[in-house]
Design an enzyme around this catalytic site. Structure first.
Site, mmCIF file in Angstrom:
data_model
loop_
_atom_site.group_PDB
_atom_site.id
_atom_site.type_symbol
_atom_site.label_atom_id
_atom_site.label_comp_id
_atom_site.label_asym_id
_atom_site.label_seq_id
_atom_site.Cartn_x
_atom_site.Cartn_y
_atom_site.Cartn_z
ATOM 1 N N GLN A 165 -23.111 1.807 10.025
ATOM 2 C CA GLN A 165 -22.806 2.757 8.948
ATOM 3 C C GLN A 165 -23.112 4.175 9.417
ATOM 4 O O GLN A 165 -22.830 5.139 8.714
ATOM 5 C CB GLN A 165 -23.673 2.453 7.721
ATOM 6 N N VAL B 112 -23.076 7.689 11.425
ATOM 7 C CA VAL B 112 -22.023 8.556 11.962
ATOM 8 C C VAL B 112 -22.486 9.242 13.240
ATOM 9 O O VAL B 112 -21.738 10.028 13.822
ATOM 10 C CB VAL B 112 -21.563 9.590 10.905
ATOM 11 N N HIS C 117 -18.325 4.002 8.569
ATOM 12 C CA HIS C 117 -18.389 5.227 7.762
ATOM 13 C C HIS C 117 -17.955 6.466 8.549
ATOM 14 O O HIS C 117 -18.282 7.586 8.166
ATOM 15 C CB HIS C 117 -19.802 5.420 7.204
#
Ligand code: APR
Length: 241
Positions: free
Chosen positions: A90, A92, A108
């Site tokens: 998840q 970044v 994400h």
């Protein structure tokens, strides 16, 4: 243990010891901002300059941090077991890649990428983004945004993740609070597919009761220990309370 199919889901907790703050601090703010102001399409529409500045700062901050022992242990597992390991994050940040992981599914999005809201072109970008920049594909001005999946948007790679779960014998969730769906629902899907489910977190997540096993402690300690047990074949295959 001989190689078996493993799906790994990581969250902000795996990068915390590298110096990247997690999302859900006790004040409910993300780096001083309300999450909906900087992580929603509505927030971006209301104040694109603020949102670009916010992610430009996050992107710049990445340069000052390094992967930790947890990222490195997962890269080692991927190198040892090859494509039997599916790494879903998840996060970044690019710390999995910098630790040596390849084939990271960034559900994400990525700080080091940009997206054109007009033509949906996605491209790697290490530089600051500004409202005035043209899209390199369609030439539109004012349509570039961080390639981040914001609240209310569909995460990336869901087909690949679902396929990997159907093949998984082990699902492990590392450093995630279990607040955000669909990521928080992957444990249930993994269990339905017959995988043993494991949580590694500093504290029990909100969906901790859905896991067969849990290892509570810092990721930099617990993840290398778990990987070592797995590749040596000494991991306890039996669910524990
Ligand atoms: N080791 C292991 N776990 C840790 C550590 C650590 N050193 N430090 C913190 N944690 C745990 C916390 O206890 C918490 O359960 O990591 C979790 C981080 O939770 P969140 O901040 O909610 O992050 P995450 O679950 O990744 O958030 C999911 O929410 O805002 C959105 O899109 C954003 O990807 C993000 C998603």
């Amino acid at each position: 243990m001989s190689p078996t199919n493993v799906v790994i889901l990581t969250g902000a907790g795996i990068s915390a010891e590298s110096g990247i703050p997690t999302f859900r601090g006790s004040d409910g703010l993300w780096e001083g901002h309300r999450v909906e102001d900087v992580a929603s399409p509505e927030g971006f529409a209301a104040n694109p300059t603020l949102v670009h500045q916010f992610y430009n700062l996050r992107r710049a901050a990445l340069k000052a941090v390094e992967p930790n022992a947890a990222h490195q242990a997962l890269a080692r597992l991927q190198k040892t077991w090859g494509n039997r390991v599916t790494l879903v994050t998840q996060n970044v940040d690019d710390l999995h890649e910098r630790a040596g992981s390849t084939e990271v599914l960034h559900m994400h999005g990525e700080l080091l990428a940009a997206l054109c809201a007009g033509c949906e072109h996605r491209f790697k970008s290490r530089t600051d983004l500004k409202q005035t920049m043209p899209c390199p594909a369609c030439g539109a001005h004012g349509s570039l945004r961080p390639d981040i999946v914001w609240f209310g948007e569909m995460p990336y790679c869901m087909d690949d993740i679902h396929h990997a779960l159907t093949q998984a014998k082990i699902f492990v969730s590392i450093g995630t609070s279990g607040n955000v769906y669909p990521a928080a629902g992957l444990v249930r899907m993994a269990a339905l597919c017959g995988a043993t489910t494991i949580e590694i977190n500093l504290e029990p997540s909100v969906n901790t009761s859905e896991f067969d096993q849990r290892f509570i402690g810092p990721a930099s300690v617990e993840v290398p220990r778990w990987v070592e047990q797995l590749v040596r074949g000494t991991a306890d295959p039996l669910p524990q309370a």
